[in-house]
Motif scaffolding. Sequence first.
Motif, PDB file in Angstrom:
ATOM      1  N   THR A   1     -25.308  -9.765   2.076  1.00 58.52           N
ATOM      2  CA  THR A   1     -24.498  -7.927   2.198  1.00 58.52           C
ATOM      3  C   THR A   1     -22.951  -8.488   1.820  1.00 58.52           C
ATOM      4  OG1 THR A   1     -26.419  -8.315   3.999  1.00 58.52           O
ATOM      5  CG2 THR A   1     -24.190  -6.900   4.008  1.00 58.52           C
TER       6      THR A   1
ATOM      7  N   MET B   1     -16.956   3.423   8.333  1.00 62.99           N
ATOM      8  CA  MET B   1     -17.398   1.618   8.486  1.00 62.99           C
ATOM      9  C   MET B   1     -18.568   1.849   8.281  1.00 62.99           C
ATOM     10  SD  MET B   1     -14.942  -0.146  10.675  1.00 62.99           S
ATOM     11  CE  MET B   1     -14.323  -1.893   9.708  1.00 62.99           C
ATOM     12  N   ARG B   2     -19.773   1.103   7.748  1.00 62.94           N
ATOM     13  CA  ARG B   2     -20.803   1.003   8.314  1.00 62.94           C
ATOM     14  C   ARG B   2     -21.254  -0.522   8.573  1.00 62.94           C
ATOM     15  NH1 ARG B   2     -25.697  -0.121   3.760  1.00 62.94           N
ATOM     16  NH2 ARG B   2     -27.919   0.458   4.956  1.00 62.94           N
ATOM     17  N   GLY B   3     -22.155  -0.306   9.589  1.00 61.73           N
ATOM     18  CA  GLY B   3     -22.688  -0.986  10.493  1.00 61.73           C
ATOM     19  C   GLY B   3     -24.012  -2.149  10.389  1.00 61.73           C
ATOM     20  N   ILE B   4     -23.860  -3.243   9.329  1.00 60.68           N
ATOM     21  CA  ILE B   4     -25.616  -3.173   8.995  1.00 60.68           C
ATOM     22  C   ILE B   4     -26.173  -4.579   9.825  1.00 60.68           C
ATOM     23  CG2 ILE B   4     -26.774  -4.484   7.451  1.00 60.68           C
ATOM     24  CD1 ILE B   4     -24.148  -3.550   5.611  1.00 60.68           C
TER      25      ILE B   4
ATOM     26  N   HIS C   1     -19.794   1.092  14.206  1.00 61.92           N
ATOM     27  CA  HIS C   1     -21.220   1.771  14.007  1.00 61.92           C
ATOM     28  C   HIS C   1     -20.186   3.843  15.272  1.00 61.92           C
ATOM     29  CE1 HIS C   1     -24.961  -0.014  13.033  1.00 61.92           C
ATOM     30  NE2 HIS C   1     -24.049  -1.139  14.156  1.00 61.92           N
TER      31      HIS C   1
ATOM     32  N   ARG D   1     -15.590  -1.865   4.866  1.00 59.14           N
ATOM     33  CA  ARG D   1     -16.504  -1.289   5.052  1.00 59.14           C
ATOM     34  C   ARG D   1     -17.840  -1.507   5.736  1.00 59.14           C
ATOM     35  NH1 ARG D   1     -15.647   4.349   3.280  1.00 59.14           N
ATOM     36  NH2 ARG D   1     -17.960   3.904   2.517  1.00 59.14           N
ATOM     37  N   GLN D   2     -18.265  -2.207   5.368  1.00 59.49           N
ATOM     38  CA  GLN D   2     -19.051  -2.888   5.073  1.00 59.49           C
ATOM     39  C   GLN D   2     -19.365  -4.090   6.864  1.00 59.49           C
ATOM     40  OE1 GLN D   2     -22.327  -3.315   2.775  1.00 59.49           O
ATOM     41  NE2 GLN D   2     -21.648  -2.128   1.321  1.00 59.49           N
TER      42      GLN D   2
ATOM     43  N   GLU E   1     -16.832  -2.950  -2.271  1.00 57.73           N
ATOM     44  CA  GLU E   1     -15.898  -2.664  -0.986  1.00 57.73           C
ATOM     45  C   GLU E   1     -15.825  -4.684  -0.602  1.00 57.73           C
ATOM     46  OE1 GLU E   1     -19.362  -0.246   0.664  1.00 57.73           O
ATOM     47  OE2 GLU E   1     -18.708   1.296  -0.284  1.00 57.73           O
TER      48      GLU E   1
ATOM     49  N   PRO F   1     -17.447   6.722  11.055  1.00 59.17           N
ATOM     50  CA  PRO F   1     -17.468   7.431  10.217  1.00 59.17           C
ATOM     51  C   PRO F   1     -17.147   6.385   8.253  1.00 59.17           C
ATOM     52  CG  PRO F   1     -16.308   8.825  10.529  1.00 59.17           C
ATOM     53  CD  PRO F   1     -15.802   7.781  11.724  1.00 59.17           C
TER      54      PRO F   1
END
Length: 179
Positions: free
Chosen positions: A62, A48-51, A43, A25-26, A71, A46
């Motif tokens: 992280t 998944m989250r790009g950090i 990116h 997810r990250q 997660e 929806p």
Amino acid sequence: MNSATDAPADWQEEIFGILKRGGVRQVAYVPDAGHSHVIRRVHADPGMRGIVLTTEEEGVATVCGAWLGGERAVLLMQSSGVGNCINMLSLVENCRFPFLCLVTMRGEWAEFNPWQVPMSKATQPTLEAMGVRVLRASRSEDVAATVGAAFDAVFHAGESVAVLLSQCLIGRKEWERSQ
């Protein structure tokens, strides 16, 4: 060999597919052309989250924090960033966090920048000294199996694994000179 800015190779999409199907997810990263396809796909998804990180060791924290929050996460970085993570990798070792890192290599094949060479020689021994198992993919046909094996070792067996993606896969990086 295509440069990292050309159309994505199949292996790059395979990496994204492994992460997506595996419930990652990250995705923490310092921007890198070799990881750009996966970063764009993350990116655009929806689920998944790009950090974006300012330095690679933030990514170690992280990934560990994501696990504590329930997660799955992965760290993407270039070989030159591995040296920045040495102290933070003690968190992974001492707390036994599952840890997956995908590392694009520089300084080993057709490298134009001499500053990349020393860390390319130190990447694998540095990771291993910090308790991270290292797998390597040098041919496009080996990437999916190698990343898949690393994924299973991390998220099913609780290991810490880094996959080194050879500079041969990424291609020759070239700087454009301004006139």
